[in-house]
Design a protein around this motif. Structure first.
Motif: not given
Length: 269
Positions: A201-220
């Protein structure tokens, strides 16, 4: 003994009745009366006395008790007495950085701890950094809830340093913590080793497109992930497109929240 719901207060054991019960496996102290910051005890019994009497306790709930830094420090000093403790809930208190730093020392001695809840306190970056030192040795930890604090990017980065060693972690909540792209990027680097993670759960933070792109790598690589909350961030179409790459192989995923972001038709396609 099961955990009592708030509506079942008549079933919650009073502190005075705990002293003689050495076989008790769960302590529940519900937030009915705030603990004055100047006192060191709960209804007349000190942590030292209480914990000495109940060495084999497995679960300790001290949520919504107005516990501040001073009481957190005294609690921490006595945690070593609860060597079998598996679950500690300190949600909804008034613990700040100093209290988190003090707690870290006590937590380090709880080698059997599996579940830790410190949500809805006032822990900032400094407290998160100190807390990470105590968490580092908790190799059996399965559930870590730090939601509704204010750790920010610095705190998220510091916590990332210990998360890589928590190989049994199944539940991680850092929602509502003012985490931006830099912080989530550091978190994403350790996700690849958390192979048992089921809930993130990382909801209600201030994550933008760049953060989402990096997060995608870890989620895989999170093949066991079932619940992912990224709602109420600042993710747009390009971030959603990058996230989709990491989510593609998550066959166990049952719940995905991307609501209240900036995703339009292009990102949802």
């Amino acid at each position: 003994m099961r955990r009592s719901a708030p509506s079942e207060r008549n079933e919650v054991l009073g502190i005075q009745g705990l002293r003689a019960n050495r076989n008790l496996f769960q302590i529940i102290v519900e937030g009915c009366k705030p603990i004055p910051e100047t006192k060191l005890n709960l209804d007349g019994i000190s942590f030292a006395e209480l914990f000495t009497s109940l060495r084999d306790v497995l679960e300790l709930y001290l949520f919504r008790r107005a516990i501040g830094d001073d009481i957190a420090a005294e609690l921490s000093k006595e945690l070593f007495r609860l060597s079998q403790l598996q679950k500690l809930n300190l949600e909804g208190n008034r613990i700040r950085d100093a209290g988190a730093a003090a707690l870290s020392k006590g937590l380090a001695k709880l080698s059997q701890l599996q579940h830790l809840s410190l949500g809805a306190n006032h822990i900032g970056p400094i407290g998160a950094a100190e807390l990470s030192k105590g968490l580092a040795g908790l190799s059996l930890l399965q559930h870590l809830d730090l939601a509704s604090n204010c750790v920010g990017d610095v705190g998220a980065t510091e916590l990332s340093k210990c998360l890589g060693g928590l190989l049994h972690l199944q539940h991680l909540s850092l929602a509502r913590n003012k985490i931006r792209d830099a912080g989530v990027s550091e978190l994403s680097k350790v996700l690849e080793v958390l192979l048992q993670l089921q809930h993130l759960s990382l909801g209600e933070n201030q994550i933008g497109d760049a953060g989402a792109a990096e997060l995608s790598k870890g989620l895989a690589g999170l093949s066991q992930l079932q619940h992912l909350d990224l709602g109420q961030n600042q993710i747009g179409d390009s971030g959603a497109a990058e996230l989709s790459k990491g989510l593609a192989g998550l066959s166990q995923l049952q719940h995905l929240d991307l609501g209240d972001n900036f995703i339009g038709d292009a990102g949802a396609a």
